[in-house]
Design a protein around this motif. Structure first.
Motif, PDB file in Angstrom:
ATOM      1  N   GLU A 101      -2.511   7.404   0.968  1.00  0.00           N
ATOM      2  CA  GLU A 101      -2.988   8.389  -0.011  1.00  0.00           C
ATOM      3  C   GLU A 101      -2.841   9.793   0.575  1.00  0.00           C
ATOM      4  O   GLU A 101      -3.246  10.046   1.707  1.00  0.00           O
ATOM      5  N   HIS A 102      -2.278  10.708  -0.212  1.00  0.00           N
ATOM      6  CA  HIS A 102      -2.094  12.082   0.254  1.00  0.00           C
ATOM      7  C   HIS A 102      -2.684  13.103  -0.706  1.00  0.00           C
ATOM      8  O   HIS A 102      -2.348  14.283  -0.640  1.00  0.00           O
ATOM      9  N   GLY A 103      -3.545  12.667  -1.593  1.00  0.00           N
ATOM     10  CA  GLY A 103      -4.139  13.585  -2.551  1.00  0.00           C
ATOM     11  C   GLY A 103      -3.410  13.547  -3.886  1.00  0.00           C
ATOM     12  O   GLY A 103      -2.266  13.092  -3.981  1.00  0.00           O
ATOM     13  N   PRO A 104      -4.070  14.030  -4.944  1.00  0.00           N
ATOM     14  CA  PRO A 104      -3.531  13.852  -6.301  1.00  0.00           C
ATOM     15  C   PRO A 104      -2.178  14.503  -6.531  1.00  0.00           C
ATOM     16  O   PRO A 104      -1.344  13.961  -7.250  1.00  0.00           O
ATOM     17  N   ILE A 105      -1.910  15.658  -5.940  1.00  0.00           N
ATOM     18  CA  ILE A 105      -0.643  16.358  -6.214  1.00  0.00           C
ATOM     19  C   ILE A 105       0.531  15.595  -5.600  1.00  0.00           C
ATOM     20  O   ILE A 105       1.522  15.293  -6.280  1.00  0.00           O
ATOM     21  N   ASP A 106       0.425  15.267  -4.316  1.00  0.00           N
ATOM     22  CA  ASP A 106       1.519  14.562  -3.648  1.00  0.00           C
ATOM     23  C   ASP A 106       1.673  13.143  -4.181  1.00  0.00           C
ATOM     24  O   ASP A 106       2.797  12.640  -4.324  1.00  0.00           O
ATOM     25  N   ASP A 107       0.559  12.494  -4.478  1.00  0.00           N
ATOM     26  CA  ASP A 107       0.644  11.123  -4.992  1.00  0.00           C
ATOM     27  C   ASP A 107       1.230  11.094  -6.403  1.00  0.00           C
ATOM     28  O   ASP A 107       1.941  10.152  -6.766  1.00  0.00           O
ATOM     29  N   MET A 108       0.967  12.128  -7.191  1.00  0.00           N
ATOM     30  CA  MET A 108       1.566  12.198  -8.523  1.00  0.00           C
ATOM     31  C   MET A 108       3.072  12.422  -8.413  1.00  0.00           C
ATOM     32  O   MET A 108       3.872  11.835  -9.159  1.00  0.00           O
ATOM     33  N   ALA A 109       3.488  13.247  -7.463  1.00  0.00           N
ATOM     34  CA  ALA A 109       4.917  13.476  -7.236  1.00  0.00           C
ATOM     35  C   ALA A 109       5.597  12.186  -6.775  1.00  0.00           C
ATOM     36  O   ALA A 109       6.724  11.876  -7.196  1.00  0.00           O
ATOM     37  N   TRP A 110       4.908  11.444  -5.918  1.00  0.00           N
ATOM     38  CA  TRP A 110       5.444  10.157  -5.461  1.00  0.00           C
ATOM     39  C   TRP A 110       5.643   9.212  -6.639  1.00  0.00           C
ATOM     40  O   TRP A 110       6.693   8.583  -6.775  1.00  0.00           O
ATOM     41  N   GLN A 111       4.631   9.105  -7.501  1.00  0.00           N
ATOM     42  CA  GLN A 111       4.729   8.186  -8.634  1.00  0.00           C
ATOM     43  C   GLN A 111       5.854   8.601  -9.577  1.00  0.00           C
ATOM     44  O   GLN A 111       6.573   7.746 -10.102  1.00  0.00           O
ATOM     45  N   ALA A 112       6.026   9.897  -9.769  1.00  0.00           N
ATOM     46  CA  ALA A 112       7.111  10.359 -10.628  1.00  0.00           C
ATOM     47  C   ALA A 112       8.469   9.993 -10.040  1.00  0.00           C
ATOM     48  O   ALA A 112       9.374   9.549 -10.756  1.00  0.00           O
ATOM     49  N   SER A 149       5.110   8.901   4.396  1.00  0.00           N
ATOM     50  CA  SER A 149       4.565   7.832   5.224  1.00  0.00           C
ATOM     51  C   SER A 149       3.039   7.936   5.298  1.00  0.00           C
ATOM     52  O   SER A 149       2.415   8.708   4.571  1.00  0.00           O
ATOM     53  N   ALA A 150       2.442   7.137   6.173  1.00  0.00           N
ATOM     54  CA  ALA A 150       0.980   7.126   6.303  1.00  0.00           C
ATOM     55  C   ALA A 150       0.475   8.439   6.894  1.00  0.00           C
ATOM     56  O   ALA A 150       1.208   9.166   7.581  1.00  0.00           O
ATOM     57  N   VAL A 151      -0.790   8.726   6.634  1.00  0.00           N
ATOM     58  CA  VAL A 151      -1.358   9.991   7.104  1.00  0.00           C
ATOM     59  C   VAL A 151      -1.409  10.069   8.623  1.00  0.00           C
ATOM     60  O   VAL A 151      -1.435  11.169   9.189  1.00  0.00           O
ATOM     61  N   ASP A 152      -1.399   8.906   9.308  1.00  0.00           N
ATOM     62  CA  ASP A 152      -1.436   8.927  10.769  1.00  0.00           C
ATOM     63  C   ASP A 152      -0.064   8.703  11.380  1.00  0.00           C
ATOM     64  O   ASP A 152       0.054   8.383  12.569  1.00  0.00           O
ATOM     65  N   HIS A 153       0.998   8.852  10.582  1.00  0.00           N
ATOM     66  CA  HIS A 153       2.360   8.838  11.112  1.00  0.00           C
ATOM     67  C   HIS A 153       2.852  10.273  11.224  1.00  0.00           C
ATOM     68  O   HIS A 153       2.333  11.174  10.554  1.00  0.00           O
ATOM     69  N   ALA A 154       3.852  10.483  12.070  1.00  0.00           N
ATOM     70  CA  ALA A 154       4.398  11.828  12.260  1.00  0.00           C
ATOM     71  C   ALA A 154       5.918  11.761  12.133  1.00  0.00           C
ATOM     72  O   ALA A 154       6.645  11.808  13.121  1.00  0.00           O
ATOM     73  N   ASP A 173       0.834  -1.202   0.000  1.00  0.00           N
ATOM     74  CA  ASP A 173       0.000   0.000   0.000  1.00  0.00           C
ATOM     75  C   ASP A 173       0.869   1.253   0.000  1.00  0.00           C
ATOM     76  O   ASP A 173       0.484   2.288  -0.557  1.00  0.00           O
ATOM     77  N   TRP A 174       2.036   1.166   0.648  1.00  0.00           N
ATOM     78  CA  TRP A 174       2.962   2.300   0.707  1.00  0.00           C
ATOM     79  C   TRP A 174       3.464   2.655  -0.690  1.00  0.00           C
ATOM     80  O   TRP A 174       3.447   3.825  -1.097  1.00  0.00           O
ATOM     81  N   TYR A 175       3.902   1.646  -1.439  1.00  0.00           N
ATOM     82  CA  TYR A 175       4.354   1.896  -2.808  1.00  0.00           C
ATOM     83  C   TYR A 175       3.222   2.400  -3.696  1.00  0.00           C
ATOM     84  O   TYR A 175       3.418   3.285  -4.529  1.00  0.00           O
ATOM     85  N   LEU A 176       2.043   1.832  -3.525  1.00  0.00           N
ATOM     86  CA  LEU A 176       0.924   2.092  -4.433  1.00  0.00           C
ATOM     87  C   LEU A 176       0.050   3.268  -4.012  1.00  0.00           C
ATOM     88  O   LEU A 176      -0.932   3.581  -4.680  1.00  0.00           O
ATOM     89  N   ARG A 177       0.398   3.898  -2.862  1.00  0.00           N
ATOM     90  CA  ARG A 177      -0.367   5.046  -2.371  1.00  0.00           C
ATOM     91  C   ARG A 177      -1.833   4.711  -2.178  1.00  0.00           C
ATOM     92  O   ARG A 177      -2.734   5.401  -2.654  1.00  0.00           O
ATOM     93  N   ARG A 178      -2.061   3.621  -1.439  1.00  0.00           N
ATOM     94  CA  ARG A 178      -3.428   3.189  -1.158  1.00  0.00           C
ATOM     95  C   ARG A 178      -3.751   3.388   0.315  1.00  0.00           C
ATOM     96  O   ARG A 178      -2.871   3.363   1.173  1.00  0.00           O
TER      97      ARG A 178
END
Length: 321
Positions: free
Chosen positions: A124-135, A258-263, A115-120
Motif C-alpha cells: 500500500e502506498h496511499g490512495p493517489i499512488d494506489d489509484m494510479a497502480w489500479q488504472a 514494490s513494497a514500502v520496505d524495498h529500495a 498482495d503486490w497486485y492488490l496493493r495490500r
C-alpha cells in the motif's frame, strides 16, 4: 446454483478420473476424487467443495427428486491438470547462476504474492499512488484481453496465475513455473473460474517441448539479466511457430511499485526482496526501456516488435515470429 451430480468426472483438484458407486456418493456432488475429498480439512478449496456437495445432496433429497446427472463431457466439468514435474530437455539453455535463489524466493512468497497486485499490506502506498497502480493494471488487462491470440498458448513463469484465466479463454493454455507453490495458487484460480489449463513445474530457461501459437510472460523479462536477454529472447522465438506472437507485461521503474520496505534502483540489475516474515532474497531485477527491448527482439529474429508503456508502472510488448 447447485452443482449437478456427476457419475464420472475428472477431479477438479488433481485431475484424476473417478467413477462413483451411486448417486449418494459425495464425490459425485463435489467432483473430487476420494483422496482429495479426504484432504478437505487442510485445503480451503477442497473444504468449500465438500460443504457445497453436502448442501447440494441434501437439497436434492429434500426435493424428493433423483439428482440431475451431468453428462461426462459437460462444459461444467472442465478440469485443471495437476502441476507435475517435467525435466528440462537436454538442449535447455543454462539458467543464470542466481536462479536457485529466485525460485526459493517465489516459492516462499506464494502466499503473499497477490498482495503486490492488490496493493495490500506492505504494498500500500496511499490512495493517489494506489489509484494510479489500479488504472495501469486495468489498462494492462484490457490490452492483453484485446490481443488476437489463440490456439496453443504457453505461459512461462506463470506464478500464481494472475493472467492465466484471461489467457485460458483464448486457447489451450500451458502454464509453466519453476516453483511449485505458486502453481498451486494458479490451479486454484483456474478452477475457481472453471477453466482448463495444463500446469507443469518447469524452468523458463528449458528448451521448448513443442511449438506454440502464442507465448506470454508476465513480469519475467525483468528477471532476465541484461547479459542473457538475447539468449532468452532466442529461446522465446523457438517456442513459436512462424507467425506466432510473443506477448509480455513487465515492470517500469517506479519507486512506488514494490513494497514500502524495498529500495528499487533503476540502475541496479539485482534487488533485495523482503517477505512478510522478514526473510530476504537477492534476485535479478532489470528495468528495461521500450526501445531496448524492441531492438533486442529484432536482433533475436522477431520480424516486428512493439513495446509501449502505461503511464507509470508497466511495459506492454508484442513481437511476431
Amino acid at each position: 446454483m447447485a452443482t449437478a451430480f456427476r457419475s464420472t468426472f475428472a477431479c477438479l483438484w488433481c485431475g484424476a478420473a473417478h467413477e462413483t458407486r451411486g448417486p449418494d456418493d459425495l464425490e459425485g456432488w463435489a467432483q473430487l476424487c476420494p483422496t482429495c475429498l479426504g484432504r478437505a480439512g487442510e485445503n480451503p478449496f477442497l473444504r468449500f467443495r465438500l460443504h457445497a456437495a453436502i448442501a447440494d445432496r441434501a437439497a436434492a433429497g429434500r426435493d424428493g427428486q433423483q439428482p440431475a446427472i451431468a453428462p461426462a463431457d459437460a462444459p461444467s466439468a472442465k478440469a485443471v491438470a495437476p502441476a507435475v514435474e517435467a525435466a528440462a530437455p537436454a538442449g535447455a539453455q543454462p539458467a543464470p547462476a542466481d536462479t536457485d535463489e529466485m525460485v526459493a524466493y517465489y516459492e516462499a512468497r506464494a502466499p503473499e504474492y497477490d498482495d503486490w497486485y492488490l496493493r495490500r499490506g506492505r504494498y500500500e502506498h496511499g490512495p493517489i499512488d494506489d489509484m494510479a497502480w489500479q488504472a495501469d493494471l486495468d489498462a494492462a488487462t484490457t490490452w492483453l484481453d484485446g490481443l488476437p491470440i489463440e490456439g496453443r498458448i504457453v505461459e512461462l513463469a506463470a506464478g500464481t496465475g494472475w493472467w492465466s484465466p484471461l489467457l485460458a479463454t483464448k486457447g489451450e493454455l500451458w502454464c509453466y513455473d519453476a516453483a511449485p507453490a505458486p502453481l498451486d495458487r494458479a490451479r486454484e484460480r483456474l478452477v475457481a473460474h472453471r477453466l482448463r489449463a495444463h500446469l507443469h513445474v518447469r524452468n523458463a530457461w528449458a528448451d521448448p517441448e513443442q511449438v506454440a501459437d502464442a507465448l506470454f510472460t508476465g513480469f519475467w523479462l525483468s528477471h532476465v539479466p541484461r547479459a542473457r536477454l538475447g539468449d532468452f529472447l532466442g529461446l522465446a522465438a523457438r517456442w513459436l511457430r512462424p507467425g506466432g506472437t510473443f506477448a509480455f507485461i513487465d515492470s517500469r521503474f517506479d519507486r512506488h511499485s514494490s513494497a514500502v520496505d524495498h529500495a528499487p534502483s533503476p540502475a541496479a540489475e539485482t534487488s533485495i526482496r523482503r517477505l512478510n516474515d522478514g526473510r530476504t532474497f537477492t534476485i535479478p531485477k532489470v528495468y528495461y526501456e521500450p526501445a531496448e527491448l524492441e531492438a533486442s527482439l529484432l536482433a533475436a529474429g522477431f520480424g516486428e516488435a512493439i513495446v509501449t508503456a502505461t503511464p507509470r508502472f508497466f511495459l506492454l510488448g508484442t513481437a511476431r515470429r
